[in-house]
Design an enzyme around this catalytic site. Structure first.
Site, PDB file in Angstrom:
ATOM      1  N   LYS A  13       0.835  -1.219   0.000  1.00 15.02           N
ATOM      2  CA  LYS A  13       0.000   0.000   0.000  1.00 15.02           C
ATOM      3  C   LYS A  13       0.866   1.264   0.000  1.00 15.02           C
ATOM      4  CE  LYS A  13      -2.106  -1.165   3.881  1.00 15.02           C
ATOM      5  NZ  LYS A  13      -1.457  -2.459   4.159  1.00 15.02           N
ATOM      6  N   ARG A 127      11.342  -5.863   5.272  1.00 15.67           N
ATOM      7  CA  ARG A 127      11.277  -4.419   4.999  1.00 15.67           C
ATOM      8  C   ARG A 127      12.281  -3.643   5.846  1.00 15.67           C
ATOM      9  NH1 ARG A 127       5.610  -1.845   5.311  1.00 15.67           N
ATOM     10  NH2 ARG A 127       5.534  -3.260   7.078  1.00 15.67           N
ATOM     11  N   ARG A 160      10.838  -1.762  11.267  1.00 13.68           N
ATOM     12  CA  ARG A 160       9.693  -1.348  12.077  1.00 13.68           C
ATOM     13  C   ARG A 160       9.487  -2.310  13.256  1.00 13.68           C
ATOM     14  NH1 ARG A 160       4.630  -0.012   8.213  1.00 13.68           N
ATOM     15  NH2 ARG A 160       3.589  -1.390   9.669  1.00 13.68           N
ATOM     16  N   ARG A 171      -1.100  -9.349  13.040  1.00 14.31           N
ATOM     17  CA  ARG A 171      -1.631  -8.324  12.122  1.00 14.31           C
ATOM     18  C   ARG A 171      -2.467  -8.989  11.026  1.00 14.31           C
ATOM     19  NH1 ARG A 171       3.874  -5.675  10.575  1.00 14.31           N
ATOM     20  NH2 ARG A 171       2.680  -4.454   9.059  1.00 14.31           N
TER      21      ARG A 171
HETATM   22  P1  AP5 Z   1       4.790  -1.614   1.834  1.00 14.15           P
HETATM   23  O1  AP5 Z   1       4.482  -0.804   0.627  1.00 14.15           O
HETATM   24  O2  AP5 Z   1       5.520  -0.942   2.940  1.00 14.15           O
HETATM   25  O3  AP5 Z   1       3.461  -2.367   2.345  1.00 14.15           O
HETATM   26  P2  AP5 Z   1       2.182  -1.853   3.128  1.00 14.15           P
HETATM   27  O4  AP5 Z   1       0.992  -2.477   2.521  1.00 14.15           O
HETATM   28  O5  AP5 Z   1       2.218  -0.366   3.245  1.00 14.15           O
HETATM   29  O6  AP5 Z   1       2.439  -2.572   4.520  1.00 14.15           O
HETATM   30  P3  AP5 Z   1       2.269  -2.034   5.994  1.00 14.15           P
HETATM   31  O7  AP5 Z   1       3.006  -3.021   6.858  1.00 14.15           O
HETATM   32  O8  AP5 Z   1       2.652  -0.597   6.101  1.00 14.15           O
HETATM   33  O9  AP5 Z   1       0.750  -2.226   6.225  1.00 14.15           O
HETATM   34  P4  AP5 Z   1       0.018  -2.263   7.552  1.00 14.15           P
HETATM   35  O10 AP5 Z   1      -1.355  -2.077   7.110  1.00 14.15           O
HETATM   36  O11 AP5 Z   1       0.271  -3.459   8.385  1.00 14.15           O
HETATM   37  O12 AP5 Z   1       0.713  -1.100   8.405  1.00 14.15           O
HETATM   38  P5  AP5 Z   1       0.296   0.408   8.711  1.00 14.15           P
HETATM   39  O13 AP5 Z   1       1.523   1.183   8.837  1.00 14.15           O
HETATM   40  O14 AP5 Z   1      -0.745   0.852   7.796  1.00 14.15           O
HETATM   41  O15 AP5 Z   1       5.637  -2.892   1.341  1.00 14.15           O
HETATM   42  C1  AP5 Z   1       6.091  -3.882   2.253  1.00 14.15           C
HETATM   43  C2  AP5 Z   1       7.432  -4.435   1.784  1.00 14.15           C
HETATM   44  O16 AP5 Z   1       7.260  -5.141   0.558  1.00 14.15           O
HETATM   45  C3  AP5 Z   1       8.510  -3.366   1.516  1.00 14.15           C
HETATM   46  O17 AP5 Z   1       9.761  -3.842   1.887  1.00 14.15           O
HETATM   47  C4  AP5 Z   1       8.432  -3.166  -0.012  1.00 14.15           C
HETATM   48  O18 AP5 Z   1       9.671  -2.756  -0.545  1.00 14.15           O
HETATM   49  C5  AP5 Z   1       8.032  -4.554  -0.500  1.00 14.15           C
HETATM   50  N1  AP5 Z   1       7.172  -4.541  -1.690  1.00 14.15           N
HETATM   51  C6  AP5 Z   1       6.109  -3.726  -1.917  1.00 14.15           C
HETATM   52  N2  AP5 Z   1       5.548  -4.019  -3.118  1.00 14.15           N
HETATM   53  C7  AP5 Z   1       6.278  -5.042  -3.645  1.00 14.15           C
HETATM   54  C8  AP5 Z   1       6.187  -5.787  -4.877  1.00 14.15           C
HETATM   55  N3  AP5 Z   1       5.214  -5.554  -5.787  1.00 14.15           N
HETATM   56  N4  AP5 Z   1       7.098  -6.771  -5.092  1.00 14.15           N
HETATM   57  C9  AP5 Z   1       8.071  -7.034  -4.148  1.00 14.15           C
HETATM   58  N5  AP5 Z   1       8.211  -6.351  -2.982  1.00 14.15           N
HETATM   59  C10 AP5 Z   1       7.315  -5.372  -2.731  1.00 14.15           C
HETATM   60  O19 AP5 Z   1      -0.371   0.224  10.167  1.00 14.15           O
HETATM   61  C11 AP5 Z   1       0.446  -0.121  11.274  1.00 14.15           C
HETATM   62  C12 AP5 Z   1      -0.401  -0.238  12.532  1.00 14.15           C
HETATM   63  O20 AP5 Z   1      -1.024   1.035  12.817  1.00 14.15           O
HETATM   64  C13 AP5 Z   1      -1.576  -1.232  12.463  1.00 14.15           C
HETATM   65  O21 AP5 Z   1      -1.166  -2.552  12.753  1.00 14.15           O
HETATM   66  C14 AP5 Z   1      -2.502  -0.652  13.545  1.00 14.15           C
HETATM   67  O22 AP5 Z   1      -2.048  -0.958  14.838  1.00 14.15           O
HETATM   68  C15 AP5 Z   1      -2.336   0.858  13.325  1.00 14.15           C
HETATM   69  N6  AP5 Z   1      -3.317   1.368  12.343  1.00 14.15           N
HETATM   70  C16 AP5 Z   1      -3.037   1.891  11.118  1.00 14.15           C
HETATM   71  N7  AP5 Z   1      -4.179   2.233  10.480  1.00 14.15           N
HETATM   72  C17 AP5 Z   1      -5.205   1.927  11.323  1.00 14.15           C
HETATM   73  C18 AP5 Z   1      -6.615   2.018  11.218  1.00 14.15           C
HETATM   74  N8  AP5 Z   1      -7.219   2.506  10.102  1.00 14.15           N
HETATM   75  N9  AP5 Z   1      -7.368   1.608  12.272  1.00 14.15           N
HETATM   76  C19 AP5 Z   1      -6.789   1.142  13.407  1.00 14.15           C
HETATM   77  N10 AP5 Z   1      -5.448   0.989  13.548  1.00 14.15           N
HETATM   78  C20 AP5 Z   1      -4.656   1.384  12.513  1.00 14.15           C
HETATM   79 MG    MG Z   2       2.354   1.003   4.865  1.00 10.30          MG
END
Ligand code: AP5
Ligand code: MG
Length: 213
Positions: A13, A127, A160, A171
Site C-alpha cells: 500500500k 522491509r 519497524r 496483524r
Molecule cells: P509496503 O508498501 O511498505 O506495504 P504496506 O501495505 O504499506 O504494509 P504495511 O506493513 O505498512 O501495512 P500495515 O497495514 O500493516 O501497516 P500500517 O503502517 O498501515 O511494502 C512492504 C514491503 O514489501 C517493503 O519492503 C516493499 O519494498 C516490499 N514490496 C512492496 N511491493 C512489492 C512488490 N510488488 N514486489 C516485491 N516487494 C514489494 O499500520 C500499522 C499499525 O497502525 C496497524 O497494525 C494498527 O495498529 C495501526 N493502524 C493503522 N491504520 C489503522 C486504522 N485505520 N485503524 C486502526 N489501527 C490502525
Molecule cells: Mg504502509
C-alpha cells in the site's frame, strides 16, 4: 481524485501510494505513518496507539476516525487524496462515508492489493526503512546498494517494531477478522477494485492506474 488503498499488511500500500501521489499530485494519508509519527513525538495520541501497534492490534475506532476527520479538513486534501490503511473496520468505513458526505466528496475507488500470506510475511519481515527520508527497501526484493544505508540520502535503515514474524501473524489475523468484511462493503457500493499484488511494483502500479480509468 479520492481513492483508498486497502490490503493486508505488507501488500504494498505504502509503495503504491508513493507512486500514485507523484502521478496524480494528491495528498498521501497513511494512518499507520500518522500513528508512528505520534509515537516518535511522544504525544497523547502516540501513547494511545503504541501498545496496540506493538501487539499488531488496531488502534480504537474513535481515535482513528478522529485523526482522519481532522486530517481530511487540511488544505492539501483539496487537491485530492489517497487513504492508505484507512478504513480498516466497517465502523471506520461508515464514518468515512459520513465525513465525505459532509465535505461533498465522493470516492473514486476502493483498491484492494491482494497478496498471499507467505509472501506478505516475507515482505514485511524483510522491509527496511530510512530513518532520515523514509524510503522503503527490502532485504530480499529491493536491496539498497550498501547494506543498511539509504541509496537516496545515505541515512541509516531500520526495521519497524511491528515487522517481526510473530507480530505479523497477529496483524494478518486482525486483517482477516476486522478488515476483510470491507471487501463486501465496497463491492456493494460498486467501488471495489481487486489488484494482483504479487507482480512487480511497476506492474502493480500499471494495474492500479488501469483500474482508475
Ligand atoms: P509496503 O508498501 O511498505 O506495504 P504496506 O501495505 O504499506 O504494509 P504495511 O506493513 O505498512 O501495512 P500495515 O497495514 O500493516 O501497516 P500500517 O503502517 O498501515 O511494502 C512492504 C514491503 O514489501 C517493503 O519492503 C516493499 O519494498 C516490499 N514490496 C512492496 N511491493 C512489492 C512488490 N510488488 N514486489 C516485491 N516487494 C514489494 O499500520 C500499522 C499499525 O497502525 C496497524 O497494525 C494498527 O495498529 C495501526 N493502524 C493503522 N491504520 C489503522 C486504522 N485505520 N485503524 C486502526 N489501527 C490502525
Ligand atoms: Mg504502509
Amino acid at each position: 481524485m479520492h481513492i483508498l488503498l486497502m490490503g493486508p499488511p505488507g501488500a504494498g500500500k505504502g509503495t503504491q501510494a508513493e507512486r500514485l501521489v507523484k502521478e496524480f499530485g494528491i495528498a498521501h494519508i497513511s494512518t499507520g505513518d500518522m500513528f508512528r509519527a505520534a509515537v516518535k513525538e511522544g504525544t497523547e495520541l502516540g501513547k494511545k496507539a503504541q501498545a496496540c501497534m506493538q501487539a499488531g492490534q488496531l488502534v480504537p475506532d474513535d481515535v482513528t476516525i478522529g485523526i482522519v476527520r481532522e486530517r481530511l479538513s487540511k488544505d492539501d486534501c483539496k487537491k485530492g487524496f489517497i487513504l492508505d490503511g484507512f478504513p480498516r473496520t466497517v465502523e471506520q468505513a461508515e464514518a468515512l462515508d459520513n465525513i465525505l458526505r459532509e465535505l461533498h466528496l465522493s470516492l473514486k475507488a476502493a483498491v484492494n492489493i491482494d497478496v498471499p500470506e507467505e509472501l506478505l510475511i516475507e515482505r514485511a519481515v524483510g522491509r527496511r526503512i530510512c530513518k532520515k527520508c523514509g524510503s522503503t527497501y527490502n532485504i530480499k526484493f529491493k536491496k539498497p546498494v550498501h547494506e543498511g544505508i539509504c541509496d537516496v540520502c545515505g541515512g541509516e535503515l531500520y526495521q519497524r517494531a511491528d515487522d517481526s514474524e510473530a507480530t505479523m501473524k497477529n496483524r494478518l489475523a486482525v486483517f482477516h477478522k476486522q478488515t476483510e468484511p470491507l471487501i463486501a462493503y465496497y463491492q456493494n457500493n460498486g467501488l471495489y477494485k481487486k489488484i494482483d499484488g504479487t507482480k512487480s511494483v511497476d506492474a502493480v502500479f500499471d494495474e492500479i492506474k488501469a483500474a482508475l480509468q
